[in-house]
Design an enzyme around this catalytic site. Structure first.
Site, PDB file in Angstrom:
ATOM      1  N   LYS A 143       0.811  -1.220   0.000  1.00 36.52           N
ATOM      2  CA  LYS A 143       0.000   0.000   0.000  1.00 36.52           C
ATOM      3  C   LYS A 143       0.845   1.272   0.000  1.00 36.52           C
ATOM      4  CE  LYS A 143      -4.277  -1.720   0.410  1.00 36.52           C
ATOM      5  NZ  LYS A 143      -5.400  -1.394  -0.489  1.00 36.52           N
ATOM      6  N   SER A 200       1.546  -9.706   0.106  1.00 36.80           N
ATOM      7  CA  SER A 200       1.121  -8.308   0.034  1.00 36.80           C
ATOM      8  C   SER A 200       1.375  -7.519   1.309  1.00 36.80           C
ATOM      9  CB  SER A 200      -0.362  -8.226  -0.339  1.00 36.80           C
ATOM     10  OG  SER A 200      -1.142  -8.960   0.590  1.00 36.80           O
TER      11      SER A 200
END
Length: 323
Positions: free
Chosen positions: A59, A309
């Site tokens: 992110k 992730s």
């Protein structure tokens, strides 16, 4: 929800521009090859370690790209977002880098570790209910009150372009790459990777992996339009959100397949990553690997990349380091 028509909201040029823009603010994360896992599964396994990224997740890429893309006039207004955690911390960090205010909405069931991460950047989150509608409503109210610019966790094009840089790096780092597995929640990472990879090397297969308890993308692909979540309790807290209106058309047109994984498979994948690859993955970060384990026969003999992730694991009552 209705899907927008027309061309995708991001292009390869957008992703290449993002790569240049964020280079000084993000980590070019390593690819970790694990011989033990590759031998066990019968395919070449390369982990893209976004758990080693700033804020512990991919992110950071989209947040920095979005914040650094703002005009001076817009930046002065600050930024607002809603997120279960990793995007929230990423926006708090990016806003700090640019020296502007950040206003952040988080669901009340967010991980304590992720709440603490946001607070570590000097931002006190505003809490709301767990549903997509509750998050969006709370963020809209906060935006109206502050006048800040909304940086959506996956629908803002600059965020999607930033996440797509993961795909560019994979193509540069893994020679002979044949397949990539990507977790999907709102779809920003998956959509960005799809645009990057399918534009440069369309023969590389890209697979989405989603928790069975958060199967809105799978249902959306079957229905041909975005479908809402039916529950918000998967252990993969970063994937509890609804597939996006902008991300869905890209995914629908470019993804090669989607795998659903159980909660048990996710937890088992986390343990295997820790024991054999010596990496820490949060539940959402292990989802793509769970998809590979459950479908290993589909990847036999192929060079396969798995995106970890995020690595913001809440250790809870773990006694490590305590007397």
């Amino acid at each position: 929800m209705s899907s927008p028509t027309g061309p995708p909201v991001i292009t390869l040029d957008d992703i290449r521009s993002a790569q240049h823009r964020i280079a000084d603010y993000v980590v070019r994360t390593p690819v970790i090859n694990c011989e033990v896992i590759s031998k066990r599964l019968g395919c070449g396994v390369s982990f893209k370690a976004e758990n080693l990224q700033h804020v512990g997740a991919f992110k950071a890429r989209g947040a920095v790209n979005a914040v650094m893309s703002l005009s001076e006039e817009d930046a002065r207004r600050g930024v607002v977002t809603h997120s279960s955690g990793n995007h929230a911390a990423a926006i708090a960090r990016a806003a700090g880098l640019r020296g502007i205010p950040a206003f952040i909405v988080m669901p009340e069931n967010a991980s304590p570790k992720k709440i603490a991460a946001v607070e570590s950047y000097g931002v006190s989150p505003v809490f709301c209910g767990p549903s997509t509608q509750q998050r969006e409503q709370a963020a809209a109210e906060l935006q109206q009150r502050t006048g800040a610019i909304l940086v959506h966790p996956f629908e803002t094009p600059a965020v999607m372009a930033g996440q797509g840089t993961v795909g560019l790096e994979l193509l540069e780092q893994v020679s002979g790459l044949e397949a990539i597995l990507v977790p999907v929640g709102g779809g920003g990472l998956l959509a960005g990777v799809l645009v990057a990879v399918k534009t440069i090397r369309p023969e590389v297969k890209v697979y989405a992996v989603e928790p069975a308890l958060a199967d809105d993308t799978a249902r959306s692909l079957k229905a041909g339009s975005p479908q809402p979540p039916t529950r918000y309790d998967t252990v993969a807290d970063g994937l509890r959100t609804q597939i996006g209106d902008h991300t869905f058309p890209i995914i629908e047109s470019l993804v090669d397949d989607l795998f659903l994984v159980s909660e048990a498979s996710i937890l088992s994948a986390m343990r295997t990553i820790a024991e054999d690859a010596h990496l820490v993955a949060e539940p959402s970060g292990a989802v793509a690997f769970a998809g590979l384990i459950d479908n290993a026969d589909r990847f036999a003999g192929r060079s396969t990349a798995v995106i970890i992730s995020g690595g913001n694991l809440n250790f809870g009552d773990c006694q490590l380091g305590r007397n």
